[in-house]
Design an enzyme around this catalytic site. Structure first.
Site, short mmCIF file in Angstrom:
data_model
loop_
_atom_site.label_atom_id
_atom_site.label_comp_id
_atom_site.label_asym_id
_atom_site.label_seq_id
_atom_site.Cartn_x
_atom_site.Cartn_y
_atom_site.Cartn_z
N SER A 143 -7.48 9.81 41.03
CA SER A 143 -6.06 9.90 41.74
C SER A 143 -5.78 11.24 42.42
O SER A 143 -6.47 12.02 42.51
CB SER A 143 -5.25 10.14 39.70
OG SER A 143 -3.97 10.23 40.63
N TYR A 156 -3.50 13.97 31.64
CA TYR A 156 -3.87 12.55 32.82
C TYR A 156 -4.26 13.27 33.89
O TYR A 156 -5.55 13.52 34.30
CB TYR A 156 -2.92 11.54 32.94
CG TYR A 156 -3.40 11.54 34.30
CD1 TYR A 156 -3.77 9.75 34.18
CD2 TYR A 156 -2.62 10.87 35.55
CE1 TYR A 156 -4.37 8.65 34.85
CE2 TYR A 156 -2.78 9.61 36.71
CZ TYR A 156 -3.84 8.81 36.45
OH TYR A 156 -4.21 7.75 37.03
#
Length: 265
Positions: A143, A156
């Site tokens: 990501s 995350y």
């Protein structure tokens, strides 16, 4: 390029995983579709067949990446499907929507079990297969959050940073053995990622973020990823919003980026 190749996709029941599976079906790949929800995998298989894949060339293999004890058996099943595994696309994952103070340690551990340890454990089981073959392609959905810290994403971001580091190091270890490694860094893509994200207590966030709803269409995202695979890119950045600028801003103007994300908080 992918015609006749055996491609195993985790997190294939929705979002980027599903979209890439459909593109692979169009390209003539043999597919192994994995996620926890078998009914959704069956739906994706039917969609792949509608795209031109032969039903016998699409395997539904339900899998929970956190069930480490089951992975060796799952890999054996995957290999038995066509006799090889040409690509493993580690795409399973969950996100987070809570501040550090709001987040239970159990929630942090859940994020790492799914987003880090599950990916590592499956990769370790598949790697000997590829080494025996003398070739293979490992890919992972990391990501932009794997390079840029963002508020309400401490767990995350930590997990995705870990994935970038692990797979970059794996590339360095295995390039001499014919194993190619790709890291994918999506920005905001229109999927259910925020709806399925964890709140601090581990329950589902249940809402779509504004930045996700305004993000890149998931089919367009999959097409960018496929082009990157074909070009043998080591890293594929994909997205259309301002968040993609963060990748180069951090490289050249890190203090500017830190101020930008602080304002987001």
């Amino acid at each position: 390029m992918f015609s006749g190749q055996v491609v195993w996709i985790t997190g294939a029941s929705s979002g980027i995983g599903e979209a890439v599976a459909l593109e692979m079906a169009t390209e003539g790949a043999s597919l192994i579709l994995s996620a926890r929800r078998e009914s959704e995998l069956t739906r994706v298989k039917e969609a792949c067949v509608a795209r031109g894949a032969a039903a016998e060339n699409v395997m539904v293999l339900p899998l929970d990446v956190t069930d480490e004890a089951s992975l060796a058996e799952k890999v054996a099943e995957a290999r038995a499907f066509k006799g090889c595994i040409d690509m493993l696309y580690n795409n399973a994952g969950i996100s987070q929507r809570s501040t550090c103070l709001e987040t239970d340690m159990a929630t942090y551990r859940r994020l790492f079990e799914v987003d880090v340890f599950g990916q590592i454990a499956l990769t370790k089981e598949v790697l000997p297969v590829m080494l025996e073959q003398g070739n293979g392609h490992m890919a992972v959905t990391a990501s932009v959050a794997g390079k840029v810290g963002a508020p309400k994403r401490t767990g995350y971001c930590a997990a995705k940073h870990a994935m970038m580091g692990f797979f970059d190091a794996l590339r360095a270890e295995t390039s001499k053995d014919g194993i190619f490694v790709t890291t994918i860094t999506p920005g905001f893509i229109r999927t259910a990622i925020s709806e399925n994200a964890l709140k601090g207590d581990g329950t589902e966030f249940g809402k779509m973020d504004e930045n996700i709803s305004g993000g890149m269409d998931v089919t367009d995202c999959a097409k960018v990823i496929m082009r990157g695979f074909k070009k043998k890119k080591k890293e594929i950045a994909v997205g259309k919003g301002m968040e993609m600028n963060a990748l180069w801003v951090k490289r050249f103007f890190p203090n500017m980026l830190f101020k930008m994300v602080e304002r987001l908080g």
